[in-house]
Motif scaffolding. Sequence first.
Motif, PDB file in Angstrom:
ATOM      1  N   THR A  92       0.836  -1.200   0.000  1.00  0.00           N
ATOM      2  CA  THR A  92       0.000   0.000   0.000  1.00  0.00           C
ATOM      3  C   THR A  92       0.872   1.251   0.000  1.00  0.00           C
ATOM      4  OG1 THR A  92      -0.118   0.224   2.416  1.00  0.00           O
ATOM      5  CG2 THR A  92      -1.707  -1.269   1.352  1.00  0.00           C
ATOM      6  N   ILE A  93       0.253   2.379  -0.300  1.00  0.00           N
ATOM      7  CA  ILE A  93       0.979   3.647  -0.275  1.00  0.00           C
ATOM      8  C   ILE A  93       1.493   3.946   1.124  1.00  0.00           C
ATOM      9  CG2 ILE A  93      -1.152   4.983   0.084  1.00  0.00           C
ATOM     10  CD1 ILE A  93       0.102   7.220  -1.580  1.00  0.00           C
ATOM     11  N   LEU A  94       0.760   3.503   2.150  1.00  0.00           N
ATOM     12  CA  LEU A  94       1.197   3.728   3.530  1.00  0.00           C
ATOM     13  C   LEU A  94       2.451   2.914   3.841  1.00  0.00           C
ATOM     14  CD1 LEU A  94      -2.239   3.690   5.401  1.00  0.00           C
ATOM     15  CD2 LEU A  94      -0.968   5.633   4.488  1.00  0.00           C
TER      16      LEU A  94
ATOM     17  N   MET B 148       1.345  12.948  -4.482  1.00  0.00           N
ATOM     18  CA  MET B 148       1.188  12.565  -5.883  1.00  0.00           C
ATOM     19  C   MET B 148       1.750  11.167  -6.136  1.00  0.00           C
ATOM     20  SD  MET B 148       2.459  14.534  -9.362  1.00  0.00           S
ATOM     21  CE  MET B 148       4.211  14.392  -8.976  1.00  0.00           C
ATOM     22  N   VAL B 149       1.004  10.376  -6.912  1.00  0.00           N
ATOM     23  CA  VAL B 149       1.468   9.057  -7.350  1.00  0.00           C
ATOM     24  C   VAL B 149       1.459   9.051  -8.879  1.00  0.00           C
ATOM     25  CG1 VAL B 149       1.042   6.570  -7.350  1.00  0.00           C
ATOM     26  CG2 VAL B 149       0.561   7.915  -5.288  1.00  0.00           C
ATOM     27  N   VAL B 150       2.598   8.754  -9.467  1.00  0.00           N
ATOM     28  CA  VAL B 150       2.716   8.653 -10.925  1.00  0.00           C
ATOM     29  C   VAL B 150       2.791   7.179 -11.290  1.00  0.00           C
ATOM     30  CG1 VAL B 150       4.086   9.234 -12.960  1.00  0.00           C
ATOM     31  CG2 VAL B 150       3.908  10.869 -11.066  1.00  0.00           C
TER      32      VAL B 150
ATOM     33  N   ASP C 239      -5.112  12.634  -0.593  1.00  0.00           N
ATOM     34  CA  ASP C 239      -5.141  13.458   0.614  1.00  0.00           C
ATOM     35  C   ASP C 239      -5.094  12.520   1.820  1.00  0.00           C
ATOM     36  OD1 ASP C 239      -5.605  15.116   2.747  1.00  0.00           O
ATOM     37  OD2 ASP C 239      -7.324  16.149   1.864  1.00  0.00           O
ATOM     38  N   LEU C 240      -3.924  12.410   2.430  1.00  0.00           N
ATOM     39  CA  LEU C 240      -3.743  11.467   3.534  1.00  0.00           C
ATOM     40  C   LEU C 240      -4.412  11.925   4.818  1.00  0.00           C
ATOM     41  CD1 LEU C 240       0.003  10.443   3.049  1.00  0.00           C
ATOM     42  CD2 LEU C 240      -2.038   9.176   2.378  1.00  0.00           C
ATOM     43  N   THR C 241      -4.912  13.138   4.855  1.00  0.00           N
ATOM     44  CA  THR C 241      -5.608  13.596   6.063  1.00  0.00           C
ATOM     45  C   THR C 241      -7.065  13.152   6.057  1.00  0.00           C
ATOM     46  OG1 THR C 241      -6.284  15.734   5.130  1.00  0.00           O
ATOM     47  CG2 THR C 241      -4.102  15.614   6.172  1.00  0.00           C
ATOM     48  N   LYS C 242      -7.556  12.616   4.944  1.00  0.00           N
ATOM     49  CA  LYS C 242      -8.948  12.182   4.838  1.00  0.00           C
ATOM     50  C   LYS C 242      -9.029  10.661   4.735  1.00  0.00           C
ATOM     51  CE  LYS C 242     -10.503  16.434   2.566  1.00  0.00           C
ATOM     52  NZ  LYS C 242     -11.159  16.915   3.796  1.00  0.00           N
ATOM     53  N   ARG C 243     -10.087  10.100   5.318  1.00  0.00           N
ATOM     54  CA  ARG C 243     -10.285   8.647   5.281  1.00  0.00           C
ATOM     55  C   ARG C 243     -10.486   8.145   3.855  1.00  0.00           C
ATOM     56  NH1 ARG C 243     -14.702   6.657   7.632  1.00  0.00           N
ATOM     57  NH2 ARG C 243     -13.753   4.726   8.401  1.00  0.00           N
ATOM     58  N   ASP C 244     -10.956   9.023   2.978  1.00  0.00           N
ATOM     59  CA  ASP C 244     -11.194   8.621   1.599  1.00  0.00           C
ATOM     60  C   ASP C 244      -9.910   8.196   0.894  1.00  0.00           C
ATOM     61  OD1 ASP C 244     -11.861   9.932  -1.542  1.00  0.00           O
ATOM     62  OD2 ASP C 244     -13.158   8.424  -0.611  1.00  0.00           O
TER      63      ASP C 244
ATOM     64  N   VAL D  12      -4.972   4.203  -6.070  1.00  0.00           N
ATOM     65  CA  VAL D  12      -3.537   3.956  -5.899  1.00  0.00           C
ATOM     66  C   VAL D  12      -3.202   3.640  -4.441  1.00  0.00           C
ATOM     67  CG1 VAL D  12      -2.801   5.305  -7.898  1.00  0.00           C
ATOM     68  CG2 VAL D  12      -3.115   6.449  -5.701  1.00  0.00           C
ATOM     69  N   TYR D  13      -4.218   3.307  -3.648  1.00  0.00           N
ATOM     70  CA  TYR D  13      -3.929   2.879  -2.271  1.00  0.00           C
ATOM     71  C   TYR D  13      -3.040   1.635  -2.313  1.00  0.00           C
ATOM     72  CZ  TYR D  13      -4.520   1.048   2.436  1.00  0.00           C
ATOM     73  OH  TYR D  13      -4.271   0.553   3.687  1.00  0.00           O
ATOM     74  N   TYR D  14      -3.382   0.686  -3.219  1.00  0.00           N
ATOM     75  CA  TYR D  14      -2.475  -0.427  -3.500  1.00  0.00           C
ATOM     76  C   TYR D  14      -1.597  -0.020  -4.676  1.00  0.00           C
ATOM     77  CZ  TYR D  14      -5.256  -3.402  -0.448  1.00  0.00           C
ATOM     78  OH  TYR D  14      -5.893  -3.930   0.645  1.00  0.00           O
ATOM     79  N   LEU D  15      -0.298  -0.106  -4.492  1.00  0.00           N
ATOM     80  CA  LEU D  15       0.637   0.372  -5.506  1.00  0.00           C
ATOM     81  C   LEU D  15       0.903  -0.685  -6.569  1.00  0.00           C
ATOM     82  CD1 LEU D  15       3.226   2.180  -3.204  1.00  0.00           C
ATOM     83  CD2 LEU D  15       1.340   3.204  -4.491  1.00  0.00           C
TER      84      LEU D  15
END
Length: 259
Positions: A166-168, A187-189, A202-207, A213-216
């Motif tokens: 994941t991005i996290l 940004m994810v390219v 926006d990592l400050t929002k649950r969305d 791109v949550y899964y890379l």
Amino acid sequence: MSKKLPKGIVLLCIALSWMYFFSSCANRKDLIYFQPDSTALNTSYELNAPKLQAGDILTISITADDIRATQPFNAVNSYQVGSLTNTNPFLPTYTIDNDGFIDFPKLGRVKLAGLTRTQAINDLRTRVGQYIVDPGVNINIRNFRVTVLGEVARPGTFTVENDRITILEALGMAGDLTINGVRQNVMVVREQNGQKSEYRVDLTKRDALNSPVYYLAQNDVIYVQPNGARVQSSKYTQNSTVFISVAGIIITIISVLVR
């Protein structure tokens, strides 16, 4: 007895100090990840799983109850058979060509580009199943890499053992965002089928947990831009030596003159 510095000079120094302090401060809401709201979370890995693409380097191993039946499908020497694990340095690799195919023993050219790893496993299992009873198939991407740049503690390119990242997790490998990283506009390219796409998270929002791109995917690039304080501090850093030198000379001259 020496005279005191003029009150205006003292106030000016204090004002400059406070301006620098406040320009470096960040709002709490700018730093907290996934702040509570009513967003429903519906992220599905299978719907967002990365797809194989040209240039991917794969390790593929075929297993079965009768190990001799698998030998035509595992391009290794006889003394290596029985140690077909992902960490085996002798395990053969297959590169997906520009048309999306690999050349696989016994089966010939097999198109895997555009499939997820799970789909590719099922496809090969069906093909090999024409020759072997109940075969096992394992596929791993050997060159699955993601790159993290910008305002993180340890920017760089990271090789991943599997395709479920994941991005996290990628940001965690880079040591997380610094206090100067903009969490609202990461940004994810991503490149797919020769076309590059840009995504904003926006990592400050649950969305963010629902982002496509949550899964890379392999070769994704994550960029964290600096906030205003970081940009300003870089300007201060560039000119700090000159500014301090000039300020020191001015204060020295004023001190001499007011004695």
